[in-house]
Design a protein around this motif. Structure first.
Motif, PDB file in Angstrom:
ATOM      1  N   VAL A  66      -4.857  18.443  -7.358  1.00  0.00           N
ATOM      2  CA  VAL A  66      -4.020  17.316  -6.931  1.00  0.00           C
ATOM      3  C   VAL A  66      -4.875  16.054  -6.999  1.00  0.00           C
ATOM      4  O   VAL A  66      -6.088  16.118  -7.213  1.00  0.00           O
ATOM      5  CB  VAL A  66      -3.496  17.523  -5.491  1.00  0.00           C
ATOM      6  N   TYR A  67      -4.228  14.903  -6.812  1.00  0.00           N
ATOM      7  CA  TYR A  67      -4.943  13.630  -6.802  1.00  0.00           C
ATOM      8  C   TYR A  67      -4.903  13.027  -5.404  1.00  0.00           C
ATOM      9  O   TYR A  67      -3.849  12.964  -4.776  1.00  0.00           O
ATOM     10  CB  TYR A  67      -4.323  12.651  -7.809  1.00  0.00           C
ATOM     11  N   ARG A  68      -6.071  12.604  -4.926  1.00  0.00           N
ATOM     12  CA  ARG A  68      -6.171  11.951  -3.633  1.00  0.00           C
ATOM     13  C   ARG A  68      -6.603  10.502  -3.838  1.00  0.00           C
ATOM     14  O   ARG A  68      -7.469  10.219  -4.668  1.00  0.00           O
ATOM     15  CB  ARG A  68      -7.192  12.660  -2.739  1.00  0.00           C
ATOM     16  N   ARG A  69      -6.028   9.594  -3.054  1.00  0.00           N
ATOM     17  CA  ARG A  69      -6.356   8.183  -3.175  1.00  0.00           C
ATOM     18  C   ARG A  69      -7.673   7.895  -2.480  1.00  0.00           C
ATOM     19  O   ARG A  69      -7.932   8.385  -1.380  1.00  0.00           O
ATOM     20  CB  ARG A  69      -5.243   7.354  -2.547  1.00  0.00           C
ATOM     21  N   ALA A  70      -8.514   7.095  -3.126  1.00  0.00           N
ATOM     22  CA  ALA A  70      -9.815   6.727  -2.567  1.00  0.00           C
ATOM     23  C   ALA A  70     -10.042   5.236  -2.752  1.00  0.00           C
ATOM     24  O   ALA A  70      -9.588   4.629  -3.730  1.00  0.00           O
ATOM     25  CB  ALA A  70     -10.930   7.517  -3.244  1.00  0.00           C
ATOM     26  N   TYR A  71     -10.759   4.637  -1.796  1.00  0.00           N
ATOM     27  CA  TYR A  71     -11.031   3.198  -1.790  1.00  0.00           C
ATOM     28  C   TYR A  71     -12.545   3.003  -1.719  1.00  0.00           C
ATOM     29  O   TYR A  71     -13.134   3.011  -0.628  1.00  0.00           O
ATOM     30  CB  TYR A  71     -10.308   2.539  -0.620  1.00  0.00           C
ATOM     31  N   HIS A  93     -14.639   0.594  -1.906  1.00  0.00           N
ATOM     32  CA  HIS A  93     -15.246  -0.514  -1.161  1.00  0.00           C
ATOM     33  C   HIS A  93     -14.816  -0.552   0.305  1.00  0.00           C
ATOM     34  O   HIS A  93     -15.084  -1.539   0.992  1.00  0.00           O
ATOM     35  CB  HIS A  93     -14.911  -1.839  -1.844  1.00  0.00           C
ATOM     36  N   LYS A  94     -14.141   0.488   0.738  1.00  0.00           N
ATOM     37  CA  LYS A  94     -13.779   0.669   2.147  1.00  0.00           C
ATOM     38  C   LYS A  94     -12.963  -0.483   2.717  1.00  0.00           C
ATOM     39  O   LYS A  94     -11.764  -0.512   2.587  1.00  0.00           O
ATOM     40  CB  LYS A  94     -15.040   0.933   2.971  1.00  0.00           C
ATOM     41  N   THR A  95     -13.618  -1.465   3.352  1.00  0.00           N
ATOM     42  CA  THR A  95     -12.891  -2.544   4.033  1.00  0.00           C
ATOM     43  C   THR A  95     -12.594  -3.733   3.121  1.00  0.00           C
ATOM     44  O   THR A  95     -11.846  -4.626   3.520  1.00  0.00           O
ATOM     45  CB  THR A  95     -13.706  -3.056   5.231  1.00  0.00           C
ATOM     46  N   LEU A  96     -13.149  -3.759   1.934  1.00  0.00           N
ATOM     47  CA  LEU A  96     -13.018  -4.928   1.067  1.00  0.00           C
ATOM     48  C   LEU A  96     -11.558  -5.183   0.701  1.00  0.00           C
ATOM     49  O   LEU A  96     -10.893  -4.329   0.126  1.00  0.00           O
ATOM     50  CB  LEU A  96     -13.847  -4.736  -0.201  1.00  0.00           C
ATOM     51  N   ALA A  97     -11.076  -6.372   1.040  1.00  0.00           N
ATOM     52  CA  ALA A  97      -9.694  -6.785   0.727  1.00  0.00           C
ATOM     53  C   ALA A  97      -8.672  -5.763   1.218  1.00  0.00           C
ATOM     54  O   ALA A  97      -7.628  -5.564   0.594  1.00  0.00           O
ATOM     55  CB  ALA A  97      -9.542  -7.006  -0.776  1.00  0.00           C
ATOM     56  N   ALA A  98      -8.959  -5.142   2.354  1.00  0.00           N
ATOM     57  CA  ALA A  98      -8.092  -4.075   2.858  1.00  0.00           C
ATOM     58  C   ALA A  98      -6.659  -4.535   3.055  1.00  0.00           C
ATOM     59  O   ALA A  98      -5.708  -3.807   2.741  1.00  0.00           O
ATOM     60  CB  ALA A  98      -8.655  -3.529   4.174  1.00  0.00           C
ATOM     61  N   HIS A  99      -6.471  -5.761   3.553  1.00  0.00           N
ATOM     62  CA  HIS A  99      -5.124  -6.232   3.853  1.00  0.00           C
ATOM     63  C   HIS A  99      -4.346  -6.599   2.594  1.00  0.00           C
ATOM     64  O   HIS A  99      -3.122  -6.764   2.650  1.00  0.00           O
ATOM     65  CB  HIS A  99      -5.188  -7.428   4.801  1.00  0.00           C
ATOM     66  N   VAL A 100      -5.020  -6.733   1.488  1.00  0.00           N
ATOM     67  CA  VAL A 100      -4.343  -6.988   0.214  1.00  0.00           C
ATOM     68  C   VAL A 100      -4.094  -5.674  -0.519  1.00  0.00           C
ATOM     69  O   VAL A 100      -2.988  -5.417  -0.994  1.00  0.00           O
ATOM     70  CB  VAL A 100      -5.163  -7.939  -0.680  1.00  0.00           C
ATOM     71  N   VAL A 101      -5.101  -4.823  -0.602  1.00  0.00           N
ATOM     72  CA  VAL A 101      -4.991  -3.580  -1.371  1.00  0.00           C
ATOM     73  C   VAL A 101      -3.994  -2.623  -0.729  1.00  0.00           C
ATOM     74  O   VAL A 101      -3.142  -2.050  -1.399  1.00  0.00           O
ATOM     75  CB  VAL A 101      -6.370  -2.910  -1.510  1.00  0.00           C
ATOM     76  N   GLY A 102      -4.079  -2.433   0.606  1.00  0.00           N
ATOM     77  CA  GLY A 102      -3.211  -1.476   1.275  1.00  0.00           C
ATOM     78  C   GLY A 102      -3.662  -0.048   1.027  1.00  0.00           C
ATOM     79  O   GLY A 102      -4.754   0.195   0.511  1.00  0.00           O
ATOM     80  N   PHE A 103      -2.814   0.929   1.377  1.00  0.00           N
ATOM     81  CA  PHE A 103      -3.232   2.330   1.255  1.00  0.00           C
ATOM     82  C   PHE A 103      -2.036   3.236   1.016  1.00  0.00           C
ATOM     83  O   PHE A 103      -0.882   2.856   1.240  1.00  0.00           O
ATOM     84  CB  PHE A 103      -3.978   2.781   2.517  1.00  0.00           C
ATOM     85  N   VAL A 104      -2.345   4.445   0.540  1.00  0.00           N
ATOM     86  CA  VAL A 104      -1.360   5.517   0.389  1.00  0.00           C
ATOM     87  C   VAL A 104      -1.650   6.531   1.482  1.00  0.00           C
ATOM     88  O   VAL A 104      -2.792   6.972   1.637  1.00  0.00           O
ATOM     89  CB  VAL A 104      -1.458   6.177  -0.996  1.00  0.00           C
ATOM     90  N   ASN A 105      -0.633   6.915   2.258  1.00  0.00           N
ATOM     91  CA  ASN A 105      -0.892   7.810   3.382  1.00  0.00           C
ATOM     92  C   ASN A 105      -1.023   9.263   2.938  1.00  0.00           C
ATOM     93  O   ASN A 105      -0.890   9.585   1.750  1.00  0.00           O
ATOM     94  CB  ASN A 105       0.181   7.649   4.466  1.00  0.00           C
ATOM     95  N   LYS A 106      -1.272  10.143   3.894  1.00  0.00           N
ATOM     96  CA  LYS A 106      -1.529  11.550   3.580  1.00  0.00           C
ATOM     97  C   LYS A 106      -0.332  12.236   2.944  1.00  0.00           C
ATOM     98  O   LYS A 106      -0.488  13.219   2.227  1.00  0.00           O
ATOM     99  CB  LYS A 106      -1.930  12.296   4.863  1.00  0.00           C
TER     100      LYS A 106
END
Length: 644
Positions: free
Chosen positions: A197-202, A204-217
């Motif tokens: 399967v594919y898991r989302r990874a970031y 740079h951790k906190t870098l531009a967090a509020h712009v990039v956003g995230f994919v939940n579990k």
């Protein structure tokens, strides 16, 4: 009759019995092959048919220079079929447990639990109904297919003698790396296998967090660009429809459909990771020094409206979003577009630019700012207080330079309620900027600005100084961008282009002009006024950058606490751009409630926000190779707004 022969009665009974058996078999065959044939064949068909899903890889999110901000990493969901485990493999269990980071006792419990009680029938139908549907699988990394389930176990429909169902799949881990899985396969434990399967990874951790956003579990895009651009990023899963044999293995020659997966597109942002690092470091400095409630910094290219960096404090790690307790989930809001504040003196550019654009005044027009009361439309209006009294009439230029509240109010009165309000709207206040990234923890707010029909007698004197109006940091940033862009309101851009899986550009975003607000000439005139703020005799002379034209405006606004303006809680801001006559970067710094650790206990824009503007600007000069702007003839350099 001889004893060696059976009696006639027995022979008849035997013949009847044999005939009855043949008749029964015949009747059953008729039922199977004629009467119930279609129903039985349909059941067999359903039991043999299966759909195998091939997951698409989600596209990457990158900055303007190709640095990866979000990516999809291949992982293995590891499980076991307890029914096929071999006793001779038990010696390998401890090594497997160590590889996946599971206590040996827990691994042993999963391996030795081969059945579980029958589940209650689902509300939507029986277990027989569920088994009648197509079997849906995801492709495993070896010959056997692991069921695509999210719970701990999968069971068969048949029952053991004790009335329990046998477990055919029990999850061991859902985040095994490819390298570790290769080692697990080398152990050769029969019945242990996994799905890719594919898991989302970031990275740079906190870098531009509020712009990039995230994919939940659950695989759902929950915020930021991940959510906004999901249509491009998610790709399209493929699938195969075919048959399986008695052991559940795919029979390739009976495959009827094969639709390959299409990987998602990559989204290239306008952000620059280096500029974002500069902004994040400055926010960390502000947090350490002033301990504010929150803060926002925005950097953009005023020529295009492209956002080079956007940072908020507090921040969070995109890889650990699910560890944030509920009472702290406000840190996930993009404060730049979700939170409002009274912009204060930075808002004075509206009244000045509007009056100039309507040709009601010139930069040199004089106003008496010592008046406590001014007659407006037949009524005496009490004027706001100025921090510094002006005993002599001052020019429009100095109203902006020295931030006169009374001067701004008189400019708005020249315009009148309706026209002043119309210009404020034209600058972007009271409406959304169309910035695409708010997030599930707060969409973009349009701010608050009442129409003239709802104004009281003091609004025309208070709104021009940035009170009685609420704006987001992004709105104020784009309003200042009107002056920097030459009089045009630009839509803030954060996506630069979309690329397909092969790297080809399929769509490119460009500059979007919403409308012209003021003439280019007026924008340049206001820009020169703003240069006076950091001139050697200006109120914010400390932030002048030698050899560079800096144009900007400080803001210090009292916060409303319990319905009243507080003298101990302020929002400090500085919004500006440079080089003023040929703008290349615009920077906004907004710091909320930093009074407790500010000089003299008051968070002024000049002392709390403006220094950050200067530090960021000096670093951007080097990184972006911003050249000084020379006067006509090439002999003079403008230094801090003063010609030398």
């Amino acid at each position: 009759m001889s004893r060696g022969f059976a009696s006639n009665y027995r022979l008849v009974l035997l013949a009847v019995g044999i005939t009855g058996c043949f008749v029964g078999v015949g009747v059953r065959l008729v039922h199977l092959h004629v009467i119930d044939r279609e129903e039985l064949m349909a059941g067999i068909e359903k039991a043999r048919r299966q759909i195998v899903v091939e997951h698409a890889r989600r596209g990457d999110i990158l900055d303007r220079n190709g640095s990866i901000l979000a990516t999809s990493r291949s992982m293995i969901v590891l499980g076991v079929d307890p029914q096929v485990l071999r006793p001779e493999d038990q010696a390998k269990w401890p090594e497997l447990a160590q590889m996946i980071g599971m206590p040996l006792g827990e691994l042993r419990r999963i391996f030795e639990t081969k059945t579980r009680p029958v589940r209650a029938k689902a509300a939507t139908g029986s277990s027989e109904d569920a088994q009648a549907r197509f079997a849906i699988h995801t492709p495993s990394t070896e010959g056997k297919e692991a069921p695509a389930v999210e719970d701990e176990t999968e069971v068969e429909d048949r029952l053991e003698a004790n009335g329990e169902q046998p477990i055919r799949w029990a999850k061991l881990s859902d985040e095994v790396t490819e390298t570790t899985y290769a080692k697990i396969q080398a152990l050769g434990i029969k019945g242990v296998y996994g799905n890719r399967v594919y898991r989302r990874a970031y990275p740079h951790k906190t870098l531009a967090a509020h712009v990039v956003g995230f994919v939940n579990k659950a695989g759902t895009p929950a915020a930021g660009i991940e959510r906004y651009a999901d249509f491009y990023l998610r790709g399209r899963d493929g699938w195969r429809e075919g048959e399986r044999d008695g052991k559940g293995r795919e029979v390739a020659q009976f495959r009827t459909r094969d639709v390959p997966a299409s990987d998602g597109y990559s989204v290239i942002l306008t952000l620059d990771s280096t500029v974002q690092h500069i902004v994040d470091n400055e926010l960390a400095r502000i947090a350490d020094t002033f301990k504010p409630e929150k803060a926002t910094i925005i950097v953009s290219d005023p020529r295009t409206g492209e956002i080079l960096a956007l940072g908020n404090y507090p921040n969070y790690d995109l890889n650990a979003y699910n560890t944030i307790p509920r009472h702290r989930q406000h840190v996930m809001r993009n404060l730049a577009v979700t939170d409002m504040y009274e912009p204060g003196s930075t808002f004075k550019i509206v009244a000045a630019a509007a009056a100039l654009n309507e040709r009601l005044v010139t930069a040199g027009s004089l106003f008496d700012c010592s008046l406590d009361v001014v007659d407006y439309r037949g009524r005496a209006r009490r004027m706001p207080r100025d921090d510094h009294p002006f005993r002599e009439p001052i020019s429009v230029h100095d109203i902006i330079k020295f931030s006169s509240n009374r001067g701004a109010a008189q400019l708005a009165m020249r315009l009148g309620d309706e026209k002043f309000y119309a210009y404020a709207r034209a600058f972007g206040f009271g409406q959304r900027t169309e910035f695409p990234v708010g997030g599930e923890h707060g969409p973009e707010t349009p701010g608050m600005m009442a129409s003239p029909a709802k104004w009281d007698g003091l609004t025309i004197t208070r709104m021009p100084m940035g009170h009685s109006v609420a704006a987001t940091p992004m709105q104020m940033h784009m309003a200042m961008g009107v002056i920097a862009s030459g009089g045009v309101l630009l839509r803030p851009q954060v996506i630069r282009e979309i690329r397909d899986a092969s790297g080809e550009v399929v769509y490119r975003y460009g500059r979007v002009e919403k409308h012209r607000v003021v003439s280019e000439e007026v924008a340049k005139t206001v820009g020169k006024m703003l240069m006076g703020v950091v001139a050697p005799d200006g109120p914010a002379k400390e932030i002048a950058i030698p050899n560079y034209q800096v144009a900007g405006k400080t803001g210090t606004t009292q916060k409303i606490i319990d319905g009243r303006y507080s003298t101990r809680h302020h929002v400090a801001s500085f919004v500006g751009f440079f080089p003023a006559s040929r703008p290349q970067v615009a920077i906004s710094v907004i710091v909320d409630n930093a009074d407790a650790h500010a000089p003299n206990g008051v968070a002024y824009g000049r002392t709390v926000a403006a220094p950050s503007f200067k530090r960021i600007g000096e670093q951007l000069i080097q990184y972006l190779d911003i050249k000084p702007v020379y006067e006509a003839g090439g002999s003079n350099i403008v230094m801090g707004g003063v010609h030398r």
